[in-house]
Design a protein around this motif. Structure first.
Motif, short mmCIF file in Angstrom:
data_model
loop_
_atom_site.label_atom_id
_atom_site.label_comp_id
_atom_site.label_asym_id
_atom_site.label_seq_id
_atom_site.Cartn_x
_atom_site.Cartn_y
_atom_site.Cartn_z
N LYS A 11 0.63 3.98 1.49
CA LYS A 11 0.77 4.58 2.82
C LYS A 11 2.06 4.10 3.51
O LYS A 11 2.75 4.88 4.18
CB LYS A 11 -0.44 4.19 3.66
CG LYS A 11 -0.46 4.77 5.06
CD LYS A 11 -1.70 4.25 5.79
CE LYS A 11 -1.95 4.96 7.10
NZ LYS A 11 -3.20 4.45 7.72
N TYR A 32 -3.52 14.81 3.80
CA TYR A 32 -3.57 13.43 4.27
C TYR A 32 -2.69 13.35 5.52
O TYR A 32 -1.50 13.71 5.47
CB TYR A 32 -3.02 12.57 3.13
CG TYR A 32 -3.00 11.08 3.32
CD1 TYR A 32 -4.15 10.36 3.61
CD2 TYR A 32 -1.81 10.36 3.12
CE1 TYR A 32 -4.12 8.98 3.72
CE2 TYR A 32 -1.77 8.98 3.22
CZ TYR A 32 -2.93 8.30 3.53
OH TYR A 32 -2.89 6.92 3.63
N ASN A 62 -6.50 14.98 -1.69
CA ASN A 62 -7.29 14.62 -0.52
C ASN A 62 -6.87 15.57 0.59
O ASN A 62 -5.67 15.63 0.88
CB ASN A 62 -6.99 13.16 -0.13
CG ASN A 62 -7.72 12.71 1.12
OD1 ASN A 62 -8.54 13.43 1.65
ND2 ASN A 62 -7.38 11.52 1.59
N LYS A 122 -7.23 2.80 -4.98
CA LYS A 122 -8.36 3.60 -5.41
C LYS A 122 -8.79 3.25 -6.84
O LYS A 122 -9.98 3.07 -7.06
CB LYS A 122 -8.07 5.11 -5.25
CG LYS A 122 -7.46 5.50 -3.89
CD LYS A 122 -8.41 5.35 -2.71
CE LYS A 122 -7.74 5.30 -1.34
NZ LYS A 122 -7.00 6.43 -0.87
N GLY A 128 0.86 -1.18 0.00
CA GLY A 128 0.00 0.00 0.00
C GLY A 128 0.90 1.23 0.00
O GLY A 128 1.98 1.22 0.60
N ARG A 135 -3.59 -4.21 -0.13
CA ARG A 135 -2.31 -3.58 0.20
C ARG A 135 -1.27 -3.71 -0.90
O ARG A 135 -0.36 -4.54 -0.83
CB ARG A 135 -1.75 -4.10 1.55
CG ARG A 135 -2.70 -4.11 2.72
CD ARG A 135 -3.51 -2.82 2.86
NE ARG A 135 -2.68 -1.65 3.05
CZ ARG A 135 -2.93 -0.47 2.43
NH1 ARG A 135 -3.94 -0.31 1.60
NH2 ARG A 135 -2.14 0.54 2.65
C1 LIG Z 1 -6.02 6.44 0.11
C2 LIG Z 1 -4.80 7.33 0.06
C3 LIG Z 1 -3.50 6.80 -0.03
C4 LIG Z 1 -3.12 5.40 0.00
O1 LIG Z 1 -3.54 4.36 0.08
P1 LIG Z 1 -2.90 2.93 0.09
O2 LIG Z 1 -4.09 2.09 0.23
O3 LIG Z 1 -1.97 2.85 1.25
O4 LIG Z 1 -2.18 2.76 -1.22
C5 LIG Z 1 -2.44 7.66 -0.15
N1 LIG Z 1 -2.63 8.97 -0.18
C6 LIG Z 1 -3.83 9.51 -0.09
C7 LIG Z 1 -3.95 10.98 -0.14
C8 LIG Z 1 -4.97 8.72 0.05
O5 LIG Z 1 -6.15 9.29 0.18
#
Ligand SMILES: *Cc1c(COP(=O)(O)O)cnc(C)c1O
Length: 392
Positions: free
Chosen positions: A104, A128, A178, A240, A102, A248
Motif C-alpha cells: 500500500k 481498491y 479486489n 495476504k 507493505g 508491513r
Molecule cells: C490488501 C491489499 C493490498 C496491500 O496490502 P499491504 O498489506 O499494504 O501489502 C494491496 N492491494 C490490494 C488490492 C489489497 O487488497
C-alpha cells in the motif's frame, strides 16, 4: 490553525464510517456480530517465519536503520520468486526491485514519482480505494475505467479516448481483483502492455492476491509478457500469502526507472523495513507453497459455504477463483448501503457496500472469506432467516 491543505480536504469522507459506527454500537450493546467486512487474514503467520523474525531480531546489526530500498538478500528473494513462480528470470534485484513498507505504501507513493498537478491516472471502478485517493493526494485526476460483469470485470481499454490515454501517466490494474474476485489470463496483460506502449503509460499492476487462488487456477504476473518491463511495474505483498498484514512488508518489481524513482522518493520520506521483518518475508518468498497451500484450502472451503448459501437463497453466483472476496448484487429494492445496513440490523452480519469501491460498485456488496467455517455457516443461517429467498 490555518486551513488544511486542499489535497487532504478533497479526500471524500470515509464511506464505511457510518457502518463502522453501527458495528461499534452493536458490539457495545453485547450483540454477537459476525464480520465478513474486512480483508484481513484471520490465520496466523506461519510459525517458521515468526521464528525467523525472533532469531534475526536478536542480532544487533538489525537494530540499525535499514536501507530504504531493502536488503539485497530480500530483493534477491523477490527475483527468485519471480523466476520460480512466474518463469520471469530476468529481474535484476539490484535495479528492478525495491522493498516496501507493505505494498500500500508503494502504491500510494509512486504517484509522487509520476503525477504532477492535473495529470491523469486511469483507475478501474470499482477498485481498491488507494489508487484513486493517492492519485488525488499527489494532485492528479482520476479517469474511471468501469468494470462490468459482462466483461468479466476487465476494463475496456479500447474505449478510453485517445487524447485521455495519451495524457495519462499511470494505468492501475489488479488481478486477482479486489473487490470483484475476478481473475484474468496473460492475453489481457498482453493487450494492456500493447496499450501502454501505444500511449506511453506506465502500468502499475497490483498482484497482492497472486497466491490466493483456487480450483487449479494459477494467476499470472504481468511481467511474463515479453518486454513488459519497459512499460510496467508490479506490486507484490507478503501480507495476504503469509498472513503478515500487521508486519508491513511488500515489494515493487519491474521497470528500473520507476523502481529507482520510488526508491529515491522513499529515501526522503521513510527509512525502510525493519530487517528482521525482511528476513521473515524473504523466507516466505523463497518457499511460498508451504505457507499458502493450507490457507488456500481453508478459504476455498469457506467460499463454498458462502457462495453455496447465497445461491440457495436465490443468488446465481459463480465461485471466485481468486482473492478472498465474494462480490454479489444486492437484491431488488435495496441500494448497496441499505442492504449492508439491513443485514447488520437483522442478521448481525457485516458486509461491505460495493459503493465504497467506486460509483460502479453501487448495487453490489462484498463479503470476505476471512472468517472460520462455523461462523460463516452461522452468518448464512442468519441471512436466510432475515431475507428468506431473494429476487433481483
Ligand atoms: C490488501 C491489499 C493490498 C496491500 O496490502 P499491504 O498489506 O499494504 O501489502 C494491496 N492491494 C490490494 C488490492 C489489497 O487488497
Amino acid at each position: 490553525m490555518k486551513e488544511l491543505a486542499k489535497r487532504i480536504q478533497q479526500i471524500p469522507p470515509y464511506l464505511f464510517a457510518d457502518i463502522e459506527r453501527k458495528i461499534a454500537a452493536a458490539r457495545e450493546a453485547g450483540r454477537d456480530i459476525i464480520s465478513l467486512g474486512i480483508g484481513d487474514p484471520d490465520l496466523p503467520t506461519p510459525q517458521r517465519l515468526v521464528e525467523e523474525l525472533c532469531r534475526t531480531a536478536h542480532d544487533a546489526v538489525n537494530h540499525q536503520y535499514p536501507s530504504s530500498q531493502g536488503m539485497l538478500s530480500f530483493r534477491q528473494a523477490v527475483a527468485e520468486f519471480y523466476a520460480k513462480r512466474f518463469g520471469v528470470e530476468d529481474i535484476d534485484p539490484a535495479a528492478e526491485v525495491c522493498a516496501l513498507i507493505g505494498s500500500k505504501e508503494g502504491i500510494a507513493n509512486i504517484n509522487y514519482c509520476f503525477v504532477d498537478t492535473g495529470d491523469i491516472n486511469l483507475i478501474p471502478d470499482p477498485s481498491y480505494p488507494v489508487y484513486a485517493t493517492a492519485t488525488m493526494l499527489a494532485g492528479g485526476v482520476c479517469y474511471s475505467l468501469p468494470l462490468d460483469a459482462s466483461r468479466g470485470f476487465l476494463p475496456d481499454l479500447a474505449a478510453i479516448p485517445g487524447n485521455i490515454a495519451d495524457r495519462a501517466k499511470l494505468l492501475w490494474l489488479n488481478y486477482p481483483n479486489n473487490p470483484t474476485g475476478a481473475v484474468t489470463d496473460l492475453a489481457f496483460f498482453e493487450e494492456a502492455v500493447a496499450f501502454a506502449r501505444r500511449h506511453d503509460v506506465l502500468i502499475c499492476h497490483d498482484n497482492a492476491y497472486s497466491e490466493m487462488t483456487y480450483d487449479g487456477y494459477i494467476a499470472p504476473s504481468i511481467l511474463q509478457v515479453p518486454g513488459a518491463k519497459e512499460v510496467a511495474v508490479e506490486f507484490g505483498s507478503c501480507s495476504k500469502p503469509f498472513n503478515m498484514t500487521g508486519w508491513r512488508i511488500g515489494f515493487i518489481a519491474g521497470n528500473a526507472r520507476a523502481v529507482n524513482a520510488l526508491a529515491t522518493y522513499k529515501s526522503n520520506v521513510d527509512s525502510g523495513v525493519f530487517q528482521a521483518v525482511q528476513y521473515a518475508g524473504q523466507m516466505g518468498l523463497l518457499d511460498p507453497e508451504q505457507a499458502v497451500s493450507e490457507s488456500r484450502a481453508k478459504y476455498a472451503a469457506r467460499r463454498d459455504i458462502l457462495v453455496g448459501g447465497l445461491n440457495e437463497m436465490g443468488w446465481n453466483l459463480a465461485s471466485p477463483k481468486g482473492t478472498f472476496y465474494v462480490w454479489a448484487p444486492v437484491p431488488k429494492g435495496f441500494s448497496s448501503a441499505s442492504f449492508a445496513e439491513y443485514i447488520l440490523d437483522e442478521a448481525q452480519v457485516v458486509i461491505t457496500p460495493g459503493s465504497g469501491y467506486g460509483p460502479a460498485g453501487e448495487g453490489y456488496f462484498r463479503a470476505t472469506l476471512t472468517t472460520e467455517e462455523n461462523r460463516m455457516a452461522e452468518a448464512i443461517a442468519r441471512m436466510k432467516n432475515a431475507l428468506g429467498s431473494v429476487t433481483f
